[in-house]
Design an enzyme around this catalytic site. Structure first.
Site, PDB file in Angstrom:
ATOM      1  CB  SER A   8      -0.881   0.010   1.247  1.00 25.33           C
ATOM      2  OG  SER A   8      -1.372   1.321   1.444  1.00 25.33           O
ATOM      3  CG  HIS A  33      -3.991  -1.517  -1.477  1.00 22.71           C
ATOM      4  ND1 HIS A  33      -5.136  -2.212  -1.821  1.00 22.71           N
ATOM      5  CD2 HIS A  33      -4.348  -0.733  -0.428  1.00 22.71           C
ATOM      6  CE1 HIS A  33      -6.127  -1.870  -1.017  1.00 22.71           C
ATOM      7  NE2 HIS A  33      -5.678  -0.966  -0.160  1.00 22.71           N
ATOM      8  CG  ASP A  35      -5.045   2.464   1.067  1.00 20.74           C
ATOM      9  OD1 ASP A  35      -6.041   1.728   0.982  1.00 20.74           O
ATOM     10  OD2 ASP A  35      -3.932   2.072   1.465  1.00 20.74           O
ATOM     11  CG  MET A  37      -8.094   7.256   2.695  1.00 22.94           C
ATOM     12  SD  MET A  37      -7.299   7.199   4.304  1.00 22.94           S
ATOM     13  CE  MET A  37      -6.471   5.600   4.191  1.00 22.94           C
ATOM     14  CG  HIS A  66      -9.305   0.323  -0.250  1.00 20.83           C
ATOM     15  ND1 HIS A  66      -8.678   0.101   0.960  1.00 20.83           N
ATOM     16  CD2 HIS A  66     -10.640   0.303   0.012  1.00 20.83           C
ATOM     17  CE1 HIS A  66      -9.591  -0.047   1.912  1.00 20.83           C
ATOM     18  NE2 HIS A  66     -10.788   0.081   1.356  1.00 20.83           N
ATOM     19  CG  MET A  68     -11.173   3.441   2.431  1.00 22.70           C
ATOM     20  SD  MET A  68      -9.586   3.313   3.262  1.00 22.70           S
ATOM     21  CE  MET A  68      -8.503   3.398   1.846  1.00 22.70           C
ATOM     22  CG  MET A 137     -11.719  -2.751   5.370  1.00 24.10           C
ATOM     23  SD  MET A 137     -10.235  -2.365   4.415  1.00 24.10           S
ATOM     24  CE  MET A 137      -9.193  -1.540   5.635  1.00 24.10           C
ATOM     25  N   GLY A 144      -2.603   3.905   7.981  1.00 24.19           N
ATOM     26  CA  GLY A 144      -1.695   2.771   7.932  1.00 24.19           C
ATOM     27  C   GLY A 144      -1.143   2.520   9.330  1.00 24.19           C
ATOM     28  CG  ASP A 175      -6.285  -2.804   3.331  1.00 19.61           C
ATOM     29  OD1 ASP A 175      -5.212  -2.576   3.897  1.00 19.61           O
ATOM     30  OD2 ASP A 175      -6.889  -1.952   2.644  1.00 19.61           O
ATOM     31  N   GLY A 177      -2.874  -4.173   9.069  1.00 25.55           N
ATOM     32  CA  GLY A 177      -2.100  -4.898  10.077  1.00 25.55           C
ATOM     33  C   GLY A 177      -1.527  -6.215   9.598  1.00 25.55           C
TER      34      GLY A 177
HETATM   35  C1  DX5 Z   1      -6.188   1.447   5.849  1.00 29.34           C
HETATM   36  C2  DX5 Z   1      -5.789   1.210   4.417  1.00 29.34           C
HETATM   37  C3  DX5 Z   1      -4.703   0.227   4.269  1.00 29.34           C
HETATM   38  C4  DX5 Z   1      -3.396   0.610   4.917  1.00 29.34           C
HETATM   39  C5  DX5 Z   1      -2.759  -0.645   5.404  1.00 29.34           C
HETATM   40  O1  DX5 Z   1      -7.243   2.339   5.879  1.00 29.34           O
HETATM   41  O2  DX5 Z   1      -6.907   0.752   3.662  1.00 29.34           O
HETATM   42  O3  DX5 Z   1      -4.510  -0.160   2.914  1.00 29.34           O
HETATM   43  O4  DX5 Z   1      -2.511   1.274   4.072  1.00 29.34           O
HETATM   44  O5  DX5 Z   1      -1.618  -0.326   6.110  1.00 29.34           O
HETATM   45  P1  DX5 Z   1      -0.920  -1.335   7.129  1.00 29.34           P
HETATM   46  O6  DX5 Z   1      -0.508  -2.538   6.350  1.00 29.34           O
HETATM   47  O7  DX5 Z   1       0.222  -0.523   7.653  1.00 29.34           O
HETATM   48  O8  DX5 Z   1      -1.957  -1.660   8.187  1.00 29.34           O
HETATM   49 ZN    ZN Z   2      -6.521  -0.145   1.628  1.00 29.91          ZN
END
Ligand code: DX5
Ligand code: ZN
Length: 221
Positions: A8, A33, A35, A37, A66, A68, A137, A144, A175, A177
């Site tokens: 990501s 990936h 993200d 937002m 992705h 959001m 999720m 992240g 996605d 952790g």
């Molecule tokens: C969270 C995102 C993830 C994030 C994951 O809202 O959708 O894609 O970047 O990051 P890690 O792998 O650090 O949890």
């Molecule tokens: Zn994501």
């Protein structure tokens, strides 16, 4: 089934985005990936079409976008145009998923649906057969580097069952952790595609981290 790793770029150094992507591609990443937002669906703001276009110019890897954001359909056309490969929308803000999925397909992209940790799998059942990707999720979206939510393992197991009951061929992505310690149980539960932000970008050697993530799945098989 093979393991697909999708770093990501939320955790990348944006000042050197081109280099960061090259590092991931050389390191054996399967997808990138992305993200997106909007500061409304989630309490954080990231980027839009311009960054997707930049990524498209810098890598041949599929761009796994992705979204959001509320009203995700506002961005389908421009994201498809600048090079998105997968467009994933959140069920929580998508009352017309069937129409939205059809539109994503019409634009030539793969279509995904994402579910927050508190959203029931049932929200995806009726559209499962039309999906190319189901995203579970394993953190609350927005940032992240958050801690993995352990109950997502059981949810992934049930999601795998739902995909087989509905004869869906969708990829099952997780996605949030994902690390060497959490990836194995998610793989055993039936996930095949793993987003990893912090795990790969904070590593001094992303290539060896990507290899370690894959190996953790194989060891646990
Ligand atoms: C969270 C995102 C993830 C994030 C994951 O809202 O959708 O894609 O970047 O990051 P890690 O792998 O650090 O949890
Ligand atoms: Zn994501």
């Amino acid at each position: 089934m093979s393991v697909r790793i999708a770093p990501s770029i939320l955790s990348a150094d944006f000042g050197r985005l081109g280099d960061e992507i090259a590092r991931m591609e050389a390191g054996g990443a399967d997808w990138v990936h992305v993200d997106v937002m909007d500061g409304r669906f989630v309490p954080n703001l990231t980027f839009g079409a311009k960054v997707i276009e930049t990524l498209r110019r810098n890598t041949k890897l599929p761009l796994d976008c992705h979204l959001m954001v509320v009203e995700p359909e506002r961005y389908f056309e421009i994201f498809a145009e600048v090079g998105a490969s997968v467009i994933t929308i959140h069920a929580e803000v998508s009352p017309h998923m069937s129409r939205q999925i059809a539109r994503i397909h019409e634009l030539g992209c793969l279509a995904g649906v994402a579910l927050n940790p508190s959203t029931s799998l049932e929200h995806a059942r009726e559209v499962a057969a039309d999906l190319d990707l189901l995203l579970i999720m394993s953190v609350n979206p927005g940032f992240g580097g958050q801690a993995f939510i352990p109950s997502s393992v059981g949810k992934v197991r049930r999601a795998r069952a739902l995909l087989s009951e509905t004869r869906s061929r969708a990829v099952l992505e997780v996605d949030g952790g994902i690390s060497r310690t959490t990836i194995g149980e998610m793989w055993r539960a039936g996930a095949d595609t793993f987003v990893a932000g912090n795990a790969v970008f904070a590593a001094s050697d992303p290539a060896s981290e990507i290899r370690a993530l894959r190996a953790a799945c194989m060891e646990s098989a």
